[in-house]
Structures are given as structure tokens and as C-alpha cells.
Design an enzyme around this catalytic site. Sequence first.
Site, short mmCIF file in Angstrom:
data_model
loop_
_atom_site.label_atom_id
_atom_site.label_comp_id
_atom_site.label_asym_id
_atom_site.label_seq_id
_atom_site.Cartn_x
_atom_site.Cartn_y
_atom_site.Cartn_z
N GLU A 157 19.84 15.99 88.05
CA GLU A 157 20.97 15.76 87.13
C GLU A 157 20.62 14.93 85.89
OE1 GLU A 157 24.05 14.21 89.71
OE2 GLU A 157 24.28 16.12 90.73
N ASN A 198 16.61 19.74 88.94
CA ASN A 198 17.82 20.27 89.57
C ASN A 198 19.04 19.73 88.82
OD1 ASN A 198 18.98 21.61 91.95
ND2 ASN A 198 19.58 19.56 92.67
N HIS A 234 27.75 24.15 92.58
CA HIS A 234 28.98 23.66 93.21
C HIS A 234 30.12 24.33 92.44
CE1 HIS A 234 27.00 20.81 95.77
NE2 HIS A 234 26.34 20.32 94.76
N GLU A 262 22.49 24.17 95.91
CA GLU A 262 23.59 23.43 96.56
C GLU A 262 24.88 24.24 96.56
OE1 GLU A 262 23.91 19.40 95.04
OE2 GLU A 262 21.74 19.22 94.82
N ASP A 264 28.25 25.85 97.02
CA ASP A 264 29.52 25.87 97.74
C ASP A 264 30.59 26.37 96.78
OD1 ASP A 264 29.96 23.44 96.30
OD2 ASP A 264 29.61 22.20 98.07
C1 XIL Z 1 26.22 14.53 98.12
C2 XIL Z 1 26.23 14.49 99.64
O1 XIL Z 1 26.51 15.76 100.14
C3 XIL Z 1 27.28 13.50 100.11
O2 XIL Z 1 27.22 13.34 101.52
C4 XIL Z 1 27.07 12.15 99.43
O3 XIL Z 1 28.12 11.27 99.80
C5 XIL Z 1 27.03 12.30 97.94
O4 XIL Z 1 26.03 13.25 97.57
N1 XIL Z 1 24.66 16.84 93.84
C6 XIL Z 1 23.55 16.51 94.57
C7 XIL Z 1 23.68 16.09 95.99
O5 XIL Z 1 22.43 16.66 94.07
O6 XIL Z 1 22.72 15.16 96.37
C8 XIL Z 1 25.06 15.55 96.28
O7 XIL Z 1 25.17 15.35 97.68
C9 XIL Z 1 26.12 16.51 95.78
C10 XIL Z 1 26.01 16.69 94.30
#
Ligand code: XIL
Length: 451
Positions: A157, A198, A234, A262, A264
Site C-alpha cells: 500500500e 501490493n 477488496h 486479497e 473478497d
Molecule cells: C487485515 C487483517 O485481515 C485483519 O485481521 C487485521 O485486523 C487488519 O488487516 N490490506 C492488507 C491486509 O494488506 O494485511 C489487511 O489485513 C487487509 C487490507
Amino acid sequence: MRSLRIGLPLASLVTGAALLLTAPAAHAADTPLRDLAAAKGKLIGTAVTGSKLTGTYGDLAGGQFSSLTPGNAMKWGTVEPTRGSFNWTEADQIVAFAQAHNQKVRGHTLVWHNQNPSWLTNGSWTPAQLGSLLQNHITTEVSRYKGEIAAWDVVNEPFNDDGTYRSDLWYDNLGSGYIANALTWAHAADPDAKLYINDYNVEGVNAKSDALYNLVKSLKAQGVPIDGVGLQAHLILGQVPSTLQQNIQRFADLGVDVAITELDVRMQLPADSTKLAQQKADFNSVVAACAAVTRCVNVTVWGFTDADSWVPGTFPGYGAATPYDENYQPKPAYYGIATALGGSDSGGGTPPPTGACTAAYSVSSQWNTGFTGQVTISCSGASLSSWKANWTFGAGQRITQAWNATCTQSGTAVSCANASYNGSVPDGGSVTFGFNGSWSGSNPVPTVTLG
Ligand code: XIL
């Protein structure tokens, strides 16, 4: 391996009838996602929580996926909560589980603005001190797992949505050069690991993904070890960017791998069958976009079950974002993934729509008590000979006048039917109607359904 995977659920039968009732029988006959993905030359992964890797959670994590990402276990705040005192317990456990199940591990993550230990963020460091803390951290963690991590999310990020660098501990003190340094240090510690940058909101072609693209291009030109980009994905229900595959392809064409890291797809709760069918289509299109590009090597979901998802805690009112429900039953989304990988759609509800007409609502102008809005109905792979657009106003808005449609409002419910001349919307075409309305307090955009 296969008989082991089948053996574990059977063993659980003797431990309790409740397990028998909730055993995920529906997917027992389906080819595991990892086998479908392997046939396409891809990895399918999930984020995991180490403490949960037993019972049904462990069976599914080990049986369905070929890649694991520790959800939190490898973050700096987890592994070095106190300066110089390390806790590798959960990370080690996940790596051991992956090895026992013939899975790859994606290491996540080495340089981030979030989930850092407080001794680091509260300390006051000179840039030189911060640089050497970062170098030590990367060297320590990457060396510990040398040869055991297929790919590292080295930098997480780094960008703002407008494509500028995020102001954080790293950029503010070290400038953008921290990125090349982090990659170089990680490469020195494990030359075989694939090194990634990422980020989120870089799935489609936009200002942020342009910035990432330009960064990767310049790192490659300078000979910095960069092997891949991670598109977090996400996503919000119904909002898979239309340029996803094109974006994946342009990174591949730069000579780097791409991973969906990641994935979802969150929805406003409660879930219903319409939303779950849309979610299936969304998972399907993301996995299909990756499957279509040779250098897209891995699709990882951020938690495979709604019982282990960060969404409800992070986005109030949203949830149901993963392919399995809270009882480890596969949702339609599971079959959205399976079918994109060439698997069958058994028990998956309605197949992903091949075509649809959709309605988009927007406010084109707004003043103290009034506003002008419009709805555009667009068809792709489908057509309409007449239409009705329906919505519910959420904040007491009222329609005062409409054109190119006949609108009626009863309470908060609005229904607009086509005029005599614009009922037909051809495949690939669209129709727009407009209206004036009154509002006070707020004027939120409603969701329009076609009836
Ligand atoms: C999230 C985890 O899933 C949670 O359990 C934690 O509280 C916060 O982080 N982007 C990312 C991940 O790169 O590491 C994050 O994971 C979600 C957003």
C-alpha cells in the site's frame, strides 16, 4: 494426499452429531479448487489464521487451496512486538501447515504503514536509523523463511488513490527510495523468493494503478529486483472494474507476474439470494480475468469463510464477503470461482449471468432544497422492450417532476415506467430519463432495480 483429505471429515463423525449435520457434503463431490487451478497453471490461495487450522477449517484450507497467506502472522507488529524480542509462533505454524499440505506461502508483508509495533511508530528516529531498522527487519524475517516463501509482499500500500505516494513513516523519512531498497534487501536475503508490491484500488486502470505501473516500469529499468504486482481486490458487490483484465495484461506486458492477493466481495447485510448470485458473478469474473492472462499466477481470497473475514469488523453493515458461509458451506461464490477454473457448477444456484440490463442512478445537480437526477438503463448481452425502474428513497426525498418516463411515488417508494417512445433498450444500448426532486438533510443515492 487425497485419501487423507477425505479421511479427516470421516474421523469427525465419531466426535459429534452436530458435525455430521454441518459437514460440507455439498462440495465433497466437487473437484477441489486447487486441482482446478493447477490444471490452468495457477495457484488458488487463501489468507489464514494459524490458530484455526484444525477441524473443518483446516480440512478446507488444506484441501481446497494451493497457496496460503498469513492474514496477520508475518506483519512487523506481530513478529517483533517489543524491540529485539521476536514471536514467530503463528508464522511458523502456517508455514509448517503449508508444507504438510504441499502448498506455497505468500509472505505478507514487510514494509507497510499499518500494524507496525508501537516501539517503532512511537520512536523518534533519524532517517539513517529508520533505514537500518527497516533493513534489519527485512533481512531478519526474509532470512528466517529463506527457501520457504514463494512470494513476498515486500511493500504494501505505498500509494494514495490519486497516484501520489502515501505519506507514512517510510515515505516521509526515507523518500520513495525506500521501495527499491526494501526490494534489494529482500532479494539479498532470499534470491529465490518472488518479490511483489501490493496495493488496493489498483485492480482497474486508474490513476493509482497508473502510478504503480510507472513505478514498476522504472524499477525494472533500474534493475531493481521486482517480480510481481499484487492487486488486493477488496471489492464491493457488483463493482468488479471492467478494465481488470486489461490492467492485469499491461503489468504482465511489463515483464512481471500478477497476483490477485486479497480477494473478497462485500455486500450490505443481510445477504439474500440476489446478492449471492451477483457475488458469484463477481468472483467468477475476477478469477476468469486472471485465468485469461498467462502471467497472472495466483488468486488468493482474503479468508475463505465468512466466519474468518475482516470485513464485518472493518466495514460496518457489510459482510458475507467470502466463498464459504459461517458454517463452512460453499456459497454460490465458491462455484463462481470453480466455474472460472473450468469446474462444474453443482449446487451453485443460478449461473453467472451472461448478459444483463442494469440501471445507474446519479444526481447531476443539487441546490439547497432541490436536485436533478437521472437514471440510465443499459443492456449488454440482453435487451428490453419495456421497463420499470424502482427505488426507495432513504432520506425523505420526493420526486416533483420527471421527463422521458412516468414516475409515481408512494411513501418512499418510486416507480418510473418507460414513455411510449423509449421502452426498447437494445443489446449494447441505453436509455436515460431524468427528474427533479426535493430533499433536506441529506440526499443519498438509492439502489435502482429493474422490474
Ligand atoms: C487485515 C487483517 O485481515 C485483519 O485481521 C487485521 O485486523 C487488519 O488487516 N490490506 C492488507 C491486509 O494488506 O494485511 C489487511 O489485513 C487487509 C487490507
